[in-house]
Design a protein around this motif. Structure first.
Motif, PDB file in Angstrom:
ATOM      1  N   ASP A 127     -24.650  72.494-101.048  1.00 48.49           N
ATOM      2  CA  ASP A 127     -25.828  71.912 -99.952  1.00 48.49           C
ATOM      3  C   ASP A 127     -25.855  72.795 -98.822  1.00 48.49           C
ATOM      4  OD1 ASP A 127     -26.615  69.813-101.418  1.00 48.49           O
ATOM      5  OD2 ASP A 127     -25.083  68.532-100.355  1.00 48.49           O
ATOM      6  N   SER A 128     -26.939  72.644 -98.069  1.00 47.12           N
ATOM      7  CA  SER A 128     -26.985  73.519 -96.628  1.00 47.12           C
ATOM      8  C   SER A 128     -26.104  73.114 -95.925  1.00 47.12           C
ATOM      9  CB  SER A 128     -28.386  73.227 -96.048  1.00 47.12           C
ATOM     10  OG  SER A 128     -29.518  73.777 -96.849  1.00 47.12           O
ATOM     11  N   PHE A 129     -25.511  74.007 -95.002  1.00 49.74           N
ATOM     12  CA  PHE A 129     -24.634  73.858 -93.892  1.00 49.74           C
ATOM     13  C   PHE A 129     -22.958  73.642 -94.192  1.00 49.74           C
ATOM     14  CE2 PHE A 129     -28.444  71.448 -92.613  1.00 49.74           C
ATOM     15  CZ  PHE A 129     -28.960  72.205 -91.708  1.00 49.74           C
ATOM     16  N   GLN A 130     -22.958  73.589 -95.727  1.00 49.86           N
ATOM     17  CA  GLN A 130     -21.493  73.335 -96.098  1.00 49.86           C
ATOM     18  C   GLN A 130     -20.691  74.676 -95.883  1.00 49.86           C
ATOM     19  OE1 GLN A 130     -19.452  71.334 -97.023  1.00 49.86           O
ATOM     20  NE2 GLN A 130     -20.554  69.698 -98.303  1.00 49.86           N
ATOM     21  N   ASP A 131     -21.337  76.005 -95.990  1.00 46.23           N
ATOM     22  CA  ASP A 131     -20.750  77.170 -95.498  1.00 46.23           C
ATOM     23  C   ASP A 131     -21.380  77.975 -94.233  1.00 46.23           C
ATOM     24  OD1 ASP A 131     -22.965  77.831 -96.739  1.00 46.23           O
ATOM     25  OD2 ASP A 131     -22.211  79.058 -98.289  1.00 46.23           O
ATOM     26  N   ASP A 132     -22.203  76.906 -93.293  1.00 42.66           N
ATOM     27  CA  ASP A 132     -22.718  77.402 -92.189  1.00 42.66           C
ATOM     28  C   ASP A 132     -24.028  78.220 -92.641  1.00 42.66           C
ATOM     29  OD1 ASP A 132     -21.120  76.270 -90.255  1.00 42.66           O
ATOM     30  OD2 ASP A 132     -19.953  78.144 -90.288  1.00 42.66           O
TER      31      ASP A 132
END
Length: 232
Positions: free
Chosen positions: A168-173
């Motif tokens: 998903d978006s934001f999981q790894d910035d």
């Protein structure tokens, strides 16, 4: 995981937890969401749970006694990893917080309403204060639903594809790359050839490059954070 939500208007939460992923999580026994009506702990037969603020000013305040009694009852029944208050002046909710909460155990979420809650509750019971953005809603119910959804979908077994939440978006910035489905061509618009190549390594490389570019363009703040963390 069990999430207990305390609300002055519990009917606002009937819809979000009765459909889709949250419903399936409950049906599978992976999550339990219980909404508590604060008026069950009202100070009188009229169902009073709010009063005017000391020092004057517009708006009503949720009283200390009903909230304290409700929280004390719940705490007597189980332990909570966090007792959360949804408030505009809390820490802004993000994926990292969702990840942490999904690993910590049972949660209690208190929804503010009207002008807010008696500050003594925040001083004695609340362990974490969360905001879903720099704006004000009529109450904390919608914010509580957002937090519950973001946390529960991370519990192993909730999503059909165990790796879905990790991409998903934001999981790894980084923002997620573009996604496509059938048909391969529609009204002259084609799916990128690389996605139909069957070459897994090259596909992953393409997705990573797309994530980088989208993040750099759409969320330069996140891109800066990502590049900084990968320079260490």
């Amino acid at each position: 995981m069990r999430i207990d939500i305390i609300s002055a208007v519990p009917s606002l939460l009937e819809g979000p937890f009765s459909h889709s992923i949250l419903k399936r999580a409950q049906d599978k026994g992976l999550a339990e969401i219980v909404v508590h009506d604060l008026r069950e702990f009202a100070i009188n037969k009229h169902g009073q749970i709010d009063d005017y603020a000391y020092g004057a000013g517009a708006g009503m305040v949720l009283m200390v006694e009903p909230i304290d009694k409700c929280i004390q009852k719940l705490k007597s029944e189980r332990e909570y990893a966090e007792i959360i208050y949804m408030t505009p002046d809390g820490d802004t909710f993000n994926q990292r917080t969702a990840n942490q909460l999904s690993l910590g155990g049972d949660l209690m979420i208190l929804c503010g309403h009207y002008k807010g809650i008696d500050h003594r509750i925040r001083e004695t019971h609340i362990t974490k204060e969360i905001s879903i953005g720099d704006f004000v809603l009529s109450g904390g119910e919608l914010g509580a639903a957002v937090v519950a959804d973001a946390v529960i979908r991370l519990i192993p077994g909730v999503l059909n594809d165990e790796t879905s939440a990790l991409s998903d978006s934001f999981q790894d910035d980084l923002l997620a790359p573009p996604v496509y489905s059938r048909p391969a061509e529609y009204n002259g618009m084609k799916v990128p050839d690389i996605l139909m190549s069957g070459h897994d390594a090259k596909i992953e490389e393409w997705r990573f490059e797309q994530s980088l570019e989208r993040t750099k363009t759409l969320r330069p703040d996140l891109y800066k954070k990502f590049t900084k963390s990968h320079q260490k």
